[in-house]
Design a protein around this motif. Structure first.
Motif, PDB file in Angstrom:
ATOM      1  N   ARG A   9      53.230 -35.847 -64.931  1.00  0.00           N
ATOM      2  CA  ARG A   9      52.976 -34.753 -65.505  1.00  0.00           C
ATOM      3  C   ARG A   9      52.912 -33.291 -64.756  1.00  0.00           C
ATOM      4  O   ARG A   9      53.680 -32.471 -65.092  1.00  0.00           O
ATOM      5  CB  ARG A   9      51.743 -34.943 -66.506  1.00  0.00           C
ATOM      6  CG  ARG A   9      51.645 -36.195 -67.367  1.00  0.00           C
ATOM      7  CD  ARG A   9      52.452 -35.831 -68.650  1.00  0.00           C
ATOM      8  NE  ARG A   9      53.097 -37.047 -69.136  1.00  0.00           N
ATOM      9  CZ  ARG A   9      54.393 -37.221 -69.453  1.00  0.00           C
ATOM     10  NH1 ARG A   9      55.084 -36.198 -69.433  1.00  0.00           N
ATOM     11  NH2 ARG A   9      54.680 -38.597 -69.914  1.00  0.00           N
ATOM     12  N   PHE A 260      62.348 -45.837 -61.284  1.00  0.00           N
ATOM     13  CA  PHE A 260      61.228 -46.090 -62.163  1.00  0.00           C
ATOM     14  C   PHE A 260      59.851 -45.907 -61.379  1.00  0.00           C
ATOM     15  O   PHE A 260      59.088 -45.120 -61.840  1.00  0.00           O
ATOM     16  CB  PHE A 260      61.086 -47.532 -62.816  1.00  0.00           C
ATOM     17  CG  PHE A 260      60.179 -47.679 -63.879  1.00  0.00           C
ATOM     18  CD1 PHE A 260      60.691 -47.515 -65.047  1.00  0.00           C
ATOM     19  CD2 PHE A 260      58.818 -48.481 -63.365  1.00  0.00           C
ATOM     20  CE1 PHE A 260      59.609 -47.772 -66.174  1.00  0.00           C
ATOM     21  CE2 PHE A 260      57.909 -48.756 -64.451  1.00  0.00           C
ATOM     22  CZ  PHE A 260      58.354 -48.273 -65.748  1.00  0.00           C
ATOM     23  N   GLN A 265      65.220 -39.683 -61.674  1.00  0.00           N
ATOM     24  CA  GLN A 265      66.206 -39.817 -62.654  1.00  0.00           C
ATOM     25  C   GLN A 265      67.361 -40.032 -61.942  1.00  0.00           C
ATOM     26  O   GLN A 265      68.291 -40.916 -62.627  1.00  0.00           O
ATOM     27  CB  GLN A 265      66.206 -38.664 -63.681  1.00  0.00           C
ATOM     28  CG  GLN A 265      64.937 -38.018 -63.861  1.00  0.00           C
ATOM     29  CD  GLN A 265      64.119 -38.720 -64.702  1.00  0.00           C
ATOM     30  OE1 GLN A 265      64.203 -39.744 -64.772  1.00  0.00           O
ATOM     31  NE2 GLN A 265      62.808 -38.146 -65.165  1.00  0.00           N
ATOM     32  N   LEU A 268      67.369 -43.868 -61.224  1.00  0.00           N
ATOM     33  CA  LEU A 268      67.446 -44.561 -62.543  1.00  0.00           C
ATOM     34  C   LEU A 268      68.629 -44.656 -63.446  1.00  0.00           C
ATOM     35  O   LEU A 268      68.936 -45.693 -63.377  1.00  0.00           O
ATOM     36  CB  LEU A 268      66.256 -43.942 -63.352  1.00  0.00           C
ATOM     37  CG  LEU A 268      65.563 -44.834 -64.587  1.00  0.00           C
ATOM     38  CD1 LEU A 268      64.858 -46.059 -63.917  1.00  0.00           C
ATOM     39  CD2 LEU A 268      64.642 -43.764 -65.404  1.00  0.00           C
ATOM     40  N   THR A 269      69.034 -43.529 -63.509  1.00  0.00           N
ATOM     41  CA  THR A 269      70.493 -43.524 -64.036  1.00  0.00           C
ATOM     42  C   THR A 269      71.697 -44.376 -63.486  1.00  0.00           C
ATOM     43  O   THR A 269      72.400 -45.113 -63.859  1.00  0.00           O
ATOM     44  CB  THR A 269      71.020 -42.181 -64.399  1.00  0.00           C
ATOM     45  OG1 THR A 269      70.744 -41.441 -63.584  1.00  0.00           O
ATOM     46  CG2 THR A 269      70.293 -41.647 -65.768  1.00  0.00           C
TER      47      THR A 269
ATOM     48  N   TYR B  11      55.551 -44.786 -70.143  1.00  0.00           N
ATOM     49  CA  TYR B  11      56.990 -44.885 -69.457  1.00  0.00           C
ATOM     50  C   TYR B  11      57.813 -44.465 -70.361  1.00  0.00           C
ATOM     51  O   TYR B  11      59.052 -44.987 -70.217  1.00  0.00           O
ATOM     52  CB  TYR B  11      57.122 -46.097 -68.912  1.00  0.00           C
ATOM     53  CG  TYR B  11      55.982 -46.459 -67.835  1.00  0.00           C
ATOM     54  CD1 TYR B  11      55.987 -45.874 -66.333  1.00  0.00           C
ATOM     55  CD2 TYR B  11      54.892 -47.215 -67.869  1.00  0.00           C
ATOM     56  CE1 TYR B  11      55.164 -45.832 -65.673  1.00  0.00           C
ATOM     57  CE2 TYR B  11      53.870 -47.828 -67.271  1.00  0.00           C
ATOM     58  CZ  TYR B  11      53.970 -47.082 -65.841  1.00  0.00           C
ATOM     59  OH  TYR B  11      53.063 -47.149 -64.887  1.00  0.00           O
ATOM     60  N   ARG B  12      57.617 -44.025 -71.834  1.00  0.00           N
ATOM     61  CA  ARG B  12      58.672 -44.049 -72.633  1.00  0.00           C
ATOM     62  C   ARG B  12      60.127 -43.354 -72.166  1.00  0.00           C
ATOM     63  O   ARG B  12      60.990 -43.577 -72.627  1.00  0.00           O
ATOM     64  CB  ARG B  12      58.096 -43.256 -74.030  1.00  0.00           C
ATOM     65  CG  ARG B  12      57.661 -41.901 -73.933  1.00  0.00           C
ATOM     66  CD  ARG B  12      57.065 -41.571 -75.262  1.00  0.00           C
ATOM     67  NE  ARG B  12      56.529 -39.936 -75.157  1.00  0.00           N
ATOM     68  CZ  ARG B  12      55.704 -39.438 -74.250  1.00  0.00           C
ATOM     69  NH1 ARG B  12      54.610 -40.437 -73.559  1.00  0.00           N
ATOM     70  NH2 ARG B  12      55.229 -38.388 -74.266  1.00  0.00           N
ATOM     71  N   GLU B  13      59.850 -42.074 -71.413  1.00  0.00           N
ATOM     72  CA  GLU B  13      60.987 -41.366 -70.896  1.00  0.00           C
ATOM     73  C   GLU B  13      61.895 -42.198 -70.264  1.00  0.00           C
ATOM     74  O   GLU B  13      62.958 -42.471 -70.313  1.00  0.00           O
ATOM     75  CB  GLU B  13      60.551 -40.139 -70.026  1.00  0.00           C
ATOM     76  CG  GLU B  13      60.194 -39.088 -71.165  1.00  0.00           C
ATOM     77  CD  GLU B  13      59.239 -38.270 -70.497  1.00  0.00           C
ATOM     78  OE1 GLU B  13      58.880 -38.373 -69.326  1.00  0.00           O
ATOM     79  OE2 GLU B  13      58.655 -37.366 -71.153  1.00  0.00           O
ATOM     80  N   ALA B  14      61.237 -42.907 -69.325  1.00  0.00           N
ATOM     81  CA  ALA B  14      62.087 -43.888 -68.582  1.00  0.00           C
ATOM     82  C   ALA B  14      62.906 -45.005 -69.278  1.00  0.00           C
ATOM     83  O   ALA B  14      63.687 -45.384 -69.064  1.00  0.00           O
ATOM     84  CB  ALA B  14      61.181 -44.674 -67.162  1.00  0.00           C
ATOM     85  N   ILE B  17      65.754 -43.479 -71.034  1.00  0.00           N
ATOM     86  CA  ILE B  17      66.642 -43.693 -70.004  1.00  0.00           C
ATOM     87  C   ILE B  17      67.521 -44.838 -69.745  1.00  0.00           C
ATOM     88  O   ILE B  17      68.601 -45.016 -69.731  1.00  0.00           O
ATOM     89  CB  ILE B  17      66.405 -42.605 -68.676  1.00  0.00           C
ATOM     90  CG1 ILE B  17      65.899 -41.333 -69.035  1.00  0.00           C
ATOM     91  CG2 ILE B  17      67.416 -43.017 -67.781  1.00  0.00           C
ATOM     92  CD1 ILE B  17      65.332 -40.685 -67.790  1.00  0.00           C
TER      93      ILE B  17
END
Lengths: 490, 103
Positions: A9, A260, A265, A268-269, B11-14, B17
């Motif tokens: 955050r 993760f 990102q 991850l992607t 972890y909803r965003e992950a 994705i």
């Protein structure tokens, strides 16, 4: 769990981090477009470059702008930059050299090797992050490790380890350094290993964070490596490309676990994209062989009691070089069916020479390419393209089969399993149901072969004993050379 | 149950994705001709080399000698995957494009 909350955050407010995140979005877009372009012949090369650019961007910006929130609340950038750059330079130099020097025939091994490196990298990251996570949880006073981070670390370690060990075995097998071990026992051992690994993940997560857990993690790593070995060991023959593709998608998943873990990102992607597209590619390959993925993994294929009925009693007919050259020169349509043997003998250039020579005599020469000819789907197309064979001369299996009746001579060069009639007429054959090139429907078939040895899948081939088949024994390259000069002298 | 929901929220965003990327990965390559299977596999192989970013992060925060050594190895391995993967793919595809120009 409070630490993780702040982990994802609060960092949004740093300018450096925003720049980094933007670079990751760009990198992800480049990965997606790169993959998309890679799936079309015209744009494939630029697609690869786009993906590479995305990777370079992500790496550079990570080194420059990455900040980690420390336990005391401050942000720290990347240290040890000198060492990182040194490692990057070493890795680039070695990777570049290896990729430039490898022969096109050894391509599948090379992909497997690079894949293993990625898997090992993912496993190492998890190994190093585990103690850190433990300390963090211990200071936070947690009594167990039931967190998303722990799942990501453990799964990353397991999948990365399996992928690394499996890729090394696959590399050894394709390079013919390691043989197959085919025993039904391995099937059960594999199931036990898989169960143990999953049970250990659960067990480790329920443990209280502390230093003595490290032994458990090493045991877990060892088990994952062992499983990687026993997973690939019984799989052999024509199934090897499927395994490499599967391990490739495994590494993708392992990489995404890292994404993760770090809330990264790009990882991850990138990882998930490869994981899912790799899985689809694996399934497409299985379909080309008319087999299910489960079938491949359990390993019913290959060797053993494959020689059904056709014992060595039958005789083959040989053809002399001069007869072959006359037959070819006075044909109208010739079809060349290349297999891995052609690639091993490096005879693809001679193949092209033969094609030109016959073409100058008014013979129409085409190539019939089985989807899994060579040791990877599309491998043969790459090899023939290397030898300057025109793209439109390459016929896919269905088209080749449709025109087979009008074909005067088929030359089978170093192919075996992909032209085996047993796939269509022997239900007990291990390759039963696999689509094959029906060369026996042509008016004549010349099979160039080193010896009567069985093919890569170790199955007897009745094609060699058929009335229209003539054998031309010898090393593919030497034989082609002689054949070419014979035709020139006609 | 509330643990599961909490996990999802955290972890909803992950998770979003991951799910979208799965569909994207399937969609993006589903029409690939078999000729391109090998280069595509090789290209995808290079892309998962993105794991190198994780290696750089670990190496960047390595405190002791052991983690320095492991991190160093991890970065080398990741680079091998990335550079080797892209260069090998380029070599394969170069052959296809050479063909096109000659026509």
């Amino acid at each position: 769990m409070g630490t993780m909350e702040t982990f994802t955050r609060t960092i949004e407010f740093s300018e450096y981090i925003s720049v980094l995140e933007i670079s990751y979005i760009l990198a992800s877009i480049l990965f997606i477009l790169g993959l998309k372009k890679l799936s079309h012949p015209d744009t494939a090369r630029s697609g690869n470059l786009w993906a590479a650019a995305g990777m370079g961007l992500a790496i550079l910006f990570t080194i420059l702008f990455h900040k980690t929130r420390m336990e005391n609340g401050s942000y720290e950038g990347i240290h040890n930059i000198g060492w990182i750059v040194a490692a990057l330079v070493i890795g680039s130099a070695v990777g570049w050299m290896a990729a430039k020097k490898v022969k096109m025939t050894a391509m599948p091994q090379m992909v497997s090797l690079f894949n293993g490196m990625g898997g090992a990298c993912a496993a190492l990251i998890s190994l190093m992050e585990f103690p850190k996570m433990q300390n963090m949880l211990a200071t936070a006073g947690a009594t167990n490790m039931l967190t998303g981070e722990a799942i990501a670390i453990l799964l990353g370690l397991m999948i990365g380890g399996v992928s690394f060990a499996g890729s090394m075995i696959a590399f050894g097998k394709l390079d013919e350094r390691i043989g197959d071990i085919k025993t039904p026992l391995l099937r059960y051992i594999n199931l036990v290993f898989l169960f143990l690994l999953l049970a250990m993940i659960f067990y480790i997560m329920t443990m209280a964070p502390g230093k003595d857990n490290n032994l458990m993690i090493y045991l877990f790593t060892l088990l994952a490596l062992l499983y990687g070995i026993t997973f690939v060991m019984p799989i052999g023959g024509a199934d090897m490309p499927v395994v490499i593709s599967l391990l490739n998608s495994f590494t993708g998943v392992a990489a995404s676990m890292g994404g993760f873990l770090y809330g990264n990102q790009a990882m991850l992607t990138g990882g998930i994209l490869v994981g899912s597209s790799g899985t689809i590619l694996t399934i497409l390959m299985c379909k080309a062989m008319n087999r299910s993925l489960l079938n491949v993994i359990i390993g019913v294929f290959g060797g053993g009691g494959a020689a059904s009925g056709s014992s060595g009693e039958q005789t083959v007919k040989e053809i002399s070089l001069s007869d072959a050259s006359v037959l070819l020169s006075y044909s109208q349509r010739v079809l060349i069916v290349p297999g891995y043997g052609l690639a091993v003998a490096q005879a693809q250039h001679l193949c092209h020479e033969l094609e030109n020579l016959l073409g100058s005599k008014g013979v129409e020469v085409k190539y019939g390419i089985h989807p899994v000819a060579g040791r990877m789907p599309g491998h043969m197309n790459v090899l023939l393209a290397e030898a300057d064979v025109a793209y439109e001369k390459l016929m896919e299996m269905e088209d080749a089969n449709n025109e087979m009746g009008n074909t005067d001579v088929v030359i089978v060069i170093g192919a075996n399993d992909v032209v085996n009639p047993a796939a269509e007429n022997d239900p007990s054959s291990p390759i039963s149901g696999m689509p094959v090139i029906q060369v026996w429907n042509a008016k004549n078939t010349i099979v160039m072969k080193r010896s009567m040895a069985k093919g890569y899948a170790a199955i007897e081939n009745n094609l060699f004993f058929m009335p229209k088949t003539r054998m031309l024994f010898g090393d593919a390259k030497a034989t082609m050379q002689k054949l070419v000069s014979e035709i020139k002298n006609l | 149950m509330s643990e599961v929901l909490k996990f999802f929220m955290e972890y909803r965003e992950a998770i979003f994705i991951i799910i979208l990327s799965i569909f994207l990965g399937i969609e993006v390559i589903s029409h690939v001709p078999s000729v391109l299977h090998t280069p595509l596999m090789s290209g995808a192989n290079a892309i998962h080399g993105v794991v190198i970013i994780g290696a750089i992060i670990v190496m960047g925060h390595a405190g002791n000698v052991l983690s320095m050594i492991l991190g160093f190895i991890a970065v080398i391995l990741g680079t091998l995957n990335v550079v080797g993967g892209f260069v090998v793919t380029d070599r394969m595809l170069e052959m296809f494009s050479k063909k096109k120009k000659q026509k």
